[in-house]
Design an enzyme around this catalytic site. Structure first.
Site, PDB file in Angstrom:
ATOM      1  N   ASP A 155      -2.479  -8.198   1.202  1.00  0.00           N
ATOM      2  CA  ASP A 155      -1.795  -6.975   1.616  1.00  0.00           C
ATOM      3  C   ASP A 155      -0.840  -6.493   0.529  1.00  0.00           C
ATOM      4  O   ASP A 155      -1.048  -6.797  -0.651  1.00  0.00           O
ATOM      5  CB  ASP A 155      -1.059  -7.234   2.942  1.00  0.00           C
ATOM      6  CG  ASP A 155      -1.119  -6.041   3.883  1.00  0.00           C
ATOM      7  OD1 ASP A 155      -0.626  -4.974   3.504  1.00  0.00           O
ATOM      8  OD2 ASP A 155      -1.656  -6.173   4.998  1.00  0.00           O
TER       9      ASP A 155
ATOM     10  N   HIS B 297       3.736  -2.186   4.656  1.00  0.00           N
ATOM     11  CA  HIS B 297       2.486  -2.479   5.358  1.00  0.00           C
ATOM     12  C   HIS B 297       2.276  -3.983   5.547  1.00  0.00           C
ATOM     13  O   HIS B 297       1.966  -4.459   6.643  1.00  0.00           O
ATOM     14  CB  HIS B 297       1.334  -1.870   4.559  1.00  0.00           C
ATOM     15  CG  HIS B 297      -0.005  -1.939   5.209  1.00  0.00           C
ATOM     16  ND1 HIS B 297      -0.848  -3.022   5.060  1.00  0.00           N
ATOM     17  CD2 HIS B 297      -0.678  -1.060   5.989  1.00  0.00           C
ATOM     18  CE1 HIS B 297      -1.971  -2.800   5.720  1.00  0.00           C
ATOM     19  NE2 HIS B 297      -1.896  -1.621   6.292  1.00  0.00           N
TER      20      HIS B 297
ATOM     21  N   SER C 273      -5.535  -1.061  10.380  1.00  0.00           N
ATOM     22  CA  SER C 273      -4.703  -2.066   9.708  1.00  0.00           C
ATOM     23  C   SER C 273      -3.830  -2.817  10.703  1.00  0.00           C
ATOM     24  O   SER C 273      -3.513  -3.987  10.499  1.00  0.00           O
ATOM     25  CB  SER C 273      -3.797  -1.395   8.675  1.00  0.00           C
ATOM     26  OG  SER C 273      -4.480  -1.087   7.502  1.00  0.00           O
TER      27      SER C 273
END
Length: 744
Positions: free
Chosen positions: A140, A205, A531
């Protein structure tokens, strides 16, 4: 078959933290990944010497070879990344020791309430001792080690199997007994002023996905008072390892992704979660498929996001059969922000606006009327930068049509009071705004525009967002759909999980919107996308493994798929192509009764059946040539013991197919299962035998499913069918998707 308005693309990328399935084509294209045959020695130095020798024979000198070599993959597979010309890559691909050469490409990245919504409550059954031995690896944007979600209170040292590492880096404070590993990979070494060469998360994220998967409970988590509750992951006692492969501005490079897979496998992770998509080629030259295959051979399940290109048909990515592919669903919560017009009409809008009105009414203007000049009206109606006159915007709410992300930033920068945005795209996910704002559909937008034109002094007010309860689950509009373009025989996505308006931990290094002028920061934020769905299922996979540590990746995937909560094709017209087997059900997945198991040879037989040549399969396996004709051919329509079935029907003539399956008893030793068949009109499904008798644990039983279907009308998309095995204690459901060729 794209149905998108591409003028919306910049907006959508950020609106959903879309990390979608589009790669950046304007970056360096002269990096290549070279897969070599496996060799007897697995020593790192010997493999690196081999890589240099191969390049030296190409380049003509060891010095040139050293300059060309970017990275050697030596832990889990024999490969290297190098900077080459297209001609050199072609020459290299013909060398005896080389099995595959493919270009490096750049990809894009694709919770207080969500776990309770799918039934995994704080009181759910747990095996805490084994859970604390589970290591989840995420590929990630990095991680925020200071986040409360990664505190290690009560956790002992990492499991002895852990071979990874963690150091102090720039802006990175280090690891603990919860966050036990952190590495970064940026093999192109290109400067990136928007990011930091460190595992630290600048984007937010990676912190969000990690805490969704395995964060410890954090009470009173909220986003400026919204979504308040206890934030936690599926497996709070599990350990986390972060592999940073995605960078601001450039995205996620194939060569970095492969390096992270290589490291994660060697480090000893149990589950890999990757919310990244794009550039899906053949299964033997796609970096995620290749990395996941090698992980599978080491007993590691890879869980990946399906992509955010829905509702377009055939947009699903990460669809290799050894990957667990996850679509996104909505939970029973929505954030709305109402707008009230000066005539007293209250209109619904969607979004997260945490600003209380400072006055009863604000002047309301249309963006088109605020244009700097007549030639700017086409831009000003969309409230884009440099199109509006500040004097016509100051102190007002501005009504705009959706074109690009950031209308709230533009209006606020001009001194405006807020913005009402009209758009019909993805209204199921809430946008976070940096000024009073809301998004309304085109019907509501017409009401607002008509009101503006009806009076000389239009006014309105936007109220602070609130939470409402809605009917759920449902498939997210942005969640990518099947059919699977990689193979017509494997149904993808496999399953769906919560991916809309998910609250989880965030980075302190970025404002909530990332837009110019935004001063909002928070320890937690709300994000939407596949996601966000992916770490939910990766967490469930880790949860299942904590009860069944010796199960294969295929067994864990089977347990999750066959116990899913059934969705209705009446609600989601794309049916199995939207939701796969259904909504993930964690507590049922730990006790599935029967499993459909697979090993690496099963996948090799499948690839032979799919028509992959022996050299291509050999590149995936790490051997020279796989002789498909020497292998026992896999039986059945799809040649794979998969827990779902998919069949393409003909428009001209009847279709007949036979699927062969073998199930393993992981439930009560002595048990009897009877079959229930659901077939749509125009199709006949026969199962033989109709009863499966088991006398002991891990006993196997085989059956075949015969499908006969009439020609399908071209107006029909997907027909839903199923085969369900039921005993007195278990229900094991296998969905069957029958579909029209026009969908391809």
């Amino acid at each position: 078959m794209s149905k998108k308005n591409h003028n919306l693309w910049p907006y959508l990328l950020l609106h959903l933290i879309l990390f979608t399935t589009t790669f950046v084509a304007a970056v360096e294209n002269d990096y290549y990944i070279v897969l070599l045959k496996d060799q007897a020695s697995t020593e790192r130095l010997e493999l690196e010497t081999t890589h240099l020798n191969v390049l030296s024979s190409l380049k003509g000198s060891e010095n040139d070879a050293s300059e060309s070599l970017v990275y050697s993959y030596t832990n889990s597979f024999n490969a290297f990344a190098a900077k080459l010309s297209a001609e050199e890559a072609s020459v290299l691909s013909n060398m005896d020791e080389v099995v595959s050469v493919f270009p490096n490409q750049y990809r894009k990245l694709h919770t207080t309430k969500s776990w309770e919504f799918i039934g995994l409550t704080p009181n759910s059954r747990r095996n805490v001792k084994l859970e604390s031995n589970i290591i989840v690896g995420l590929l990630d944007t990095g991680i925020t080690p200071e986040s409360e979600s990664f505190k290690d209170d009560g956790l002992g040292p990492p499991p002895p199997k852990w071979k990874g590492s963690c150091s102090h880096f720039a802006n990175f404070s280090g690891c603990n007994n919860k966050l036990i590993g952190a590495k970064y990979f940026k093999l192109d070494k290109q400067p990136n002023p928007a990011d930091i060469l460190s595992p630290i998360d600048v984007d937010g994220h990676g912190t969000h996905t990690s805490s969704t998967l395995a964060g410890v409970p954090v009470p009173n988590a909220n986003l400026n008072g919204l979504a308040k509750g206890t934030a936690r992951g599926a497996v709070p006692s599990a350990r986390v390892a972060m592999y940073k492969v995605c960078w601001e501005m450039t995205g996620c490079a194939d060569m970095d992704i492969l390096a992270a897979f290589d490291a994660a496998i060697s480090d000893g992770v149990d589950i890999i979660s990757i919310s990244i998509g794009g550039v899906t080629g053949s299964y033997t030259s796609d970096s995620i498929a290749v990395g996941a295959f090698h992980a599978m051979r080491k007993g590691i399940l890879t869980v990946a996001s399906a992509g955010n290109d829905g509702p377009n048909i055939g947009s699903v990515v990460n669809h290799a059969p050894w990957i667990l592919t996850v679509g996104a669903s909505g939970i029973d919560r929505q954030f709305i922000s109402k707008v009230v017009l000066g005539n007293g009409v209250t209109l619904p809008g969607v979004g997260i606006s945490t600003f209380e009105p400072k006055q009863k009414w604000y002047p309301l203007a249309s963006g088109v009327d605020a244009a700097k000049s007549s030639d700017k009206k086409d831009d000003s109606i969309h409230c884009v930068e440099n199109a509006m006159d500040p004097k016509k915007v100051e102190g007002k709410l501005v009504y705009c049509k959706l074109a690009s992300w950031g209308a709230d930033s533009v209006v606020k920068g001009l001194g405006g009071a807020g913005v009402v945005i009209e758009g019909d795209v993805f209204l199921d996910a809430a946008q976070i705004f940096m000024a009073p704002a809301t998004i309304v559909n085109s019907t509501t937008g017409k009401i607002i525009n008509d009101y503006i034109q009806s009076t000389k002094t239009p006014s309105a007010v936007i109220y602070r967002s609130e939470e409402i309860k809605i009917r759920a689950p449902f498939v997210a509009s942005f969640s990518s759909r099947g059919p699977n373009y990689g193979t017509k025989h494997v149904l993808k996505p496999d399953i769906i999980a919560p991916g809309i308006d998910i609250l989880a931990s965030y980075t302190p290094l970025k404002s909530l919107t990332g837009l110019k002028g935004d001063t909002q920061y928070s320890k937690f934020t709300v994000m939407s996308g596949t996601s966000m769905a992916c770490p939910h299922v990766a967490g469930v996979a880790a949860y299942v493994k904590s009860f069944h540590p010796k199960w294969s990746p295929a067994a864990i995937r089977s347990a999750i798929i066959t116990t899913a909560t059934l969705m209705s094709p009446k609600v989601d017209k794309d049916a199995e192509f939207a939701y796969g087997a259904g909504q993930v059900n964690p507590t049922k997945a730990i006790s599935p009764g029967l499993i459909y198991d697979l090993d690496d040879m099963s996948y090799i037989q499948f690839l032979c059946h799919e028509g992959y040549n022996g050299t291509s399969i050999g590149s995936l396996v790490g051997q020279g040539l796989i002789n498909c004709s020497s292998l026992i051919p896999a039986k059945g329509e799809d040649a794979l013991n998969y827990p779902t079935m998919q069949l393409r029907l003909s428009e001209q003539e009847p279709t007949t197919a036979v699927f062969r399956r073998t199930v393993t008893n992981v439930g009560r030793p002595e048990s009897v299962y009877n079959v229930t068949i659901k077939a749509p009109a125009g199709a006949e499904i026969v199962v033989n035998p109709t009863t499966l008798n088991f006398s002991k644990a891990y006993q196997k039983r085989s059956f075949k499913v015969m499908v006969k279907a009439k020609p399908i009308d071209s107006n029909v998309g997907v027909l839903s069918a199923s085969v369900t095995w039921r005993s007195s204690h278990y229900t094991v459901r296998t969905p069957i998707a029958l579909y029209s060729p026009w969908l391809e």
